[in-house]
Design a protein around this motif. Sequence first.
Motif, short mmCIF file in Angstrom:
data_model
loop_
_atom_site.label_atom_id
_atom_site.label_comp_id
_atom_site.label_asym_id
_atom_site.label_seq_id
_atom_site.Cartn_x
_atom_site.Cartn_y
_atom_site.Cartn_z
N ILE A 148 0.84 -1.21 0.00
CA ILE A 148 0.00 0.00 0.00
C ILE A 148 0.87 1.26 0.00
O ILE A 148 0.57 2.23 -0.72
CB ILE A 148 -0.95 -0.04 1.22
CG1 ILE A 148 -1.95 -1.19 1.08
CG2 ILE A 148 -1.68 1.29 1.37
CD1 ILE A 148 -2.83 -1.38 2.29
N ILE A 149 1.92 1.24 0.78
CA ILE A 149 2.81 2.40 0.82
C ILE A 149 3.47 2.60 -0.54
O ILE A 149 3.62 3.74 -1.03
CB ILE A 149 3.87 2.22 1.92
CG1 ILE A 149 3.21 2.24 3.29
CG2 ILE A 149 4.94 3.31 1.83
CD1 ILE A 149 4.17 1.95 4.44
N THR A 150 3.86 1.52 -1.20
CA THR A 150 4.50 1.63 -2.51
C THR A 150 3.53 2.21 -3.54
O THR A 150 3.90 3.08 -4.35
CB THR A 150 4.99 0.25 -2.97
OG1 THR A 150 5.92 -0.25 -1.99
CG2 THR A 150 5.67 0.33 -4.32
N ILE A 151 2.28 1.74 -3.54
CA ILE A 151 1.29 2.26 -4.49
C ILE A 151 1.03 3.74 -4.25
O ILE A 151 0.95 4.55 -5.20
CB ILE A 151 -0.01 1.46 -4.37
CG1 ILE A 151 0.22 0.01 -4.83
CG2 ILE A 151 -1.12 2.08 -5.21
CD1 ILE A 151 -0.95 -0.91 -4.57
N ALA A 152 0.91 4.13 -2.98
CA ALA A 152 0.69 5.55 -2.69
C ALA A 152 1.88 6.39 -3.09
O ALA A 152 1.73 7.53 -3.58
CB ALA A 152 0.38 5.73 -1.21
N THR A 153 3.06 5.89 -2.92
CA THR A 153 4.26 6.64 -3.28
C THR A 153 4.37 6.81 -4.79
O THR A 153 4.74 7.90 -5.28
CB THR A 153 5.50 5.90 -2.75
OG1 THR A 153 5.39 5.75 -1.34
CG2 THR A 153 6.77 6.67 -3.08
N ILE A 154 4.04 5.78 -5.54
CA ILE A 154 4.11 5.88 -7.01
C ILE A 154 3.11 6.91 -7.53
O ILE A 154 3.42 7.73 -8.41
CB ILE A 154 3.84 4.49 -7.64
CG1 ILE A 154 4.98 3.54 -7.31
CG2 ILE A 154 3.70 4.61 -9.17
CD1 ILE A 154 4.74 2.12 -7.78
N GLY A 155 1.90 6.91 -6.99
CA GLY A 155 0.90 7.89 -7.43
C GLY A 155 1.30 9.32 -7.08
O GLY A 155 1.00 10.26 -7.83
N ALA A 175 4.21 12.58 -23.50
CA ALA A 175 4.90 12.46 -22.21
C ALA A 175 3.93 12.02 -21.13
O ALA A 175 4.25 11.17 -20.28
CB ALA A 175 5.55 13.79 -21.85
N GLN A 176 2.73 12.61 -21.12
CA GLN A 176 1.75 12.20 -20.11
C GLN A 176 1.33 10.74 -20.29
O GLN A 176 1.14 10.02 -19.31
CB GLN A 176 0.53 13.13 -20.21
CG GLN A 176 0.82 14.57 -19.83
CD GLN A 176 -0.41 15.45 -19.92
OE1 GLN A 176 -1.52 14.98 -20.21
NE2 GLN A 176 -0.24 16.75 -19.65
N SER A 177 1.21 10.30 -21.54
CA SER A 177 0.83 8.91 -21.78
C SER A 177 1.91 7.96 -21.29
O SER A 177 1.63 6.91 -20.69
CB SER A 177 0.58 8.70 -23.28
OG SER A 177 -0.47 9.54 -23.73
N VAL A 178 3.17 8.34 -21.54
CA VAL A 178 4.27 7.49 -21.09
C VAL A 178 4.31 7.42 -19.57
O VAL A 178 4.46 6.33 -18.98
CB VAL A 178 5.60 8.03 -21.65
CG1 VAL A 178 6.78 7.29 -21.02
CG2 VAL A 178 5.64 7.88 -23.15
N VAL A 179 4.13 8.54 -18.90
CA VAL A 179 4.16 8.55 -17.44
C VAL A 179 3.00 7.76 -16.87
O VAL A 179 3.17 6.98 -15.91
CB VAL A 179 4.15 10.00 -16.93
CG1 VAL A 179 3.95 10.03 -15.41
CG2 VAL A 179 5.44 10.71 -17.29
N ASP A 180 1.81 7.93 -17.45
CA ASP A 180 0.66 7.18 -16.95
C ASP A 180 0.85 5.68 -17.13
O ASP A 180 0.45 4.87 -16.27
CB ASP A 180 -0.60 7.64 -17.67
CG ASP A 180 -1.00 9.07 -17.28
OD1 ASP A 180 -0.53 9.52 -16.20
OD2 ASP A 180 -1.75 9.70 -18.04
N ALA A 208 3.04 -3.72 -8.02
CA ALA A 208 2.99 -3.63 -6.55
C ALA A 208 1.82 -4.44 -6.00
O ALA A 208 1.93 -5.11 -4.96
CB ALA A 208 2.89 -2.17 -6.12
N ILE A 209 0.67 -4.39 -6.69
CA ILE A 209 -0.49 -5.16 -6.23
C ILE A 209 -0.22 -6.66 -6.34
O ILE A 209 -0.55 -7.43 -5.42
CB ILE A 209 -1.74 -4.76 -7.03
CG1 ILE A 209 -2.11 -3.30 -6.72
CG2 ILE A 209 -2.90 -5.68 -6.70
CD1 ILE A 209 -3.27 -2.78 -7.56
N ILE A 210 0.38 -7.08 -7.46
CA ILE A 210 0.69 -8.50 -7.64
C ILE A 210 1.67 -8.97 -6.56
O ILE A 210 1.51 -10.05 -5.97
CB ILE A 210 1.25 -8.76 -9.05
CG1 ILE A 210 0.16 -8.50 -10.10
CG2 ILE A 210 1.79 -10.18 -9.17
CD1 ILE A 210 0.66 -8.62 -11.52
#
Length: 235
Positions: A111-118, A139-144, A154-156
Amino acid sequence: MTIPDDESTPRPAGADDPTTPPPASGPTPPAAPTPPAPPAPPAPPASDQGFPAAPPPPPAAHPASSASASGYPAPGTAGGPVGDPSVPPRTVNIAFWLYVVGAVLSVISGIITIATIGGQRDQFLRTVQNSNQTQGQNAQSVVDAVIAGATVWAIITLIFWAVTFVLFAFFMRRGANWARIILTVLTALSLLNILAGYGVGFVQFVATVVALVLMWLRPSNEYFAAVKATKVPRS
């Protein structure tokens, strides 16, 4: 002058019987001594109710040295286990709960990793734009796409560590040696998460290492050997 005896005169027994031999002359020989009677056997002690006391219990069929202090037979000894192999020892129970703690810490770390990535999306976007490889919408598409991929990974990872730790720890506590071997491999692989979750991954790694050591201590080894030998149902 002899006075004849009349019928009223008493006579000694056998005096008129011609078949009775005359008394032997001389002293009478002494009678043979009677041997003493053998002593009677001692009576068993009686209890308070008046019945004989119970005999002492027979000696044990197997020496106590054939079993270890944990209640299970030492490796390499013959005979069945002294203790109940359906009850895991303390080392196995502690290892089980440490792996459950490791699963919970894995969820927290994910959960911490997912929040940090967002929260780092803007930083990733600036980094991509400054690379002069992509501009604007690209650029936005690549980042998303990168953030989505990292979130899915991270979820897996979160689900994998949480499920595998609990599942194989459950079988390990039941006495399955194959589950203990798989947990040993998973503990080594958890070293890859040591830096995840701002230190939570390190705590998870320490907990699983302690559980690994407890699984391979002597009481645990005797428990797994007893379960393998008896094949009794485990709780």
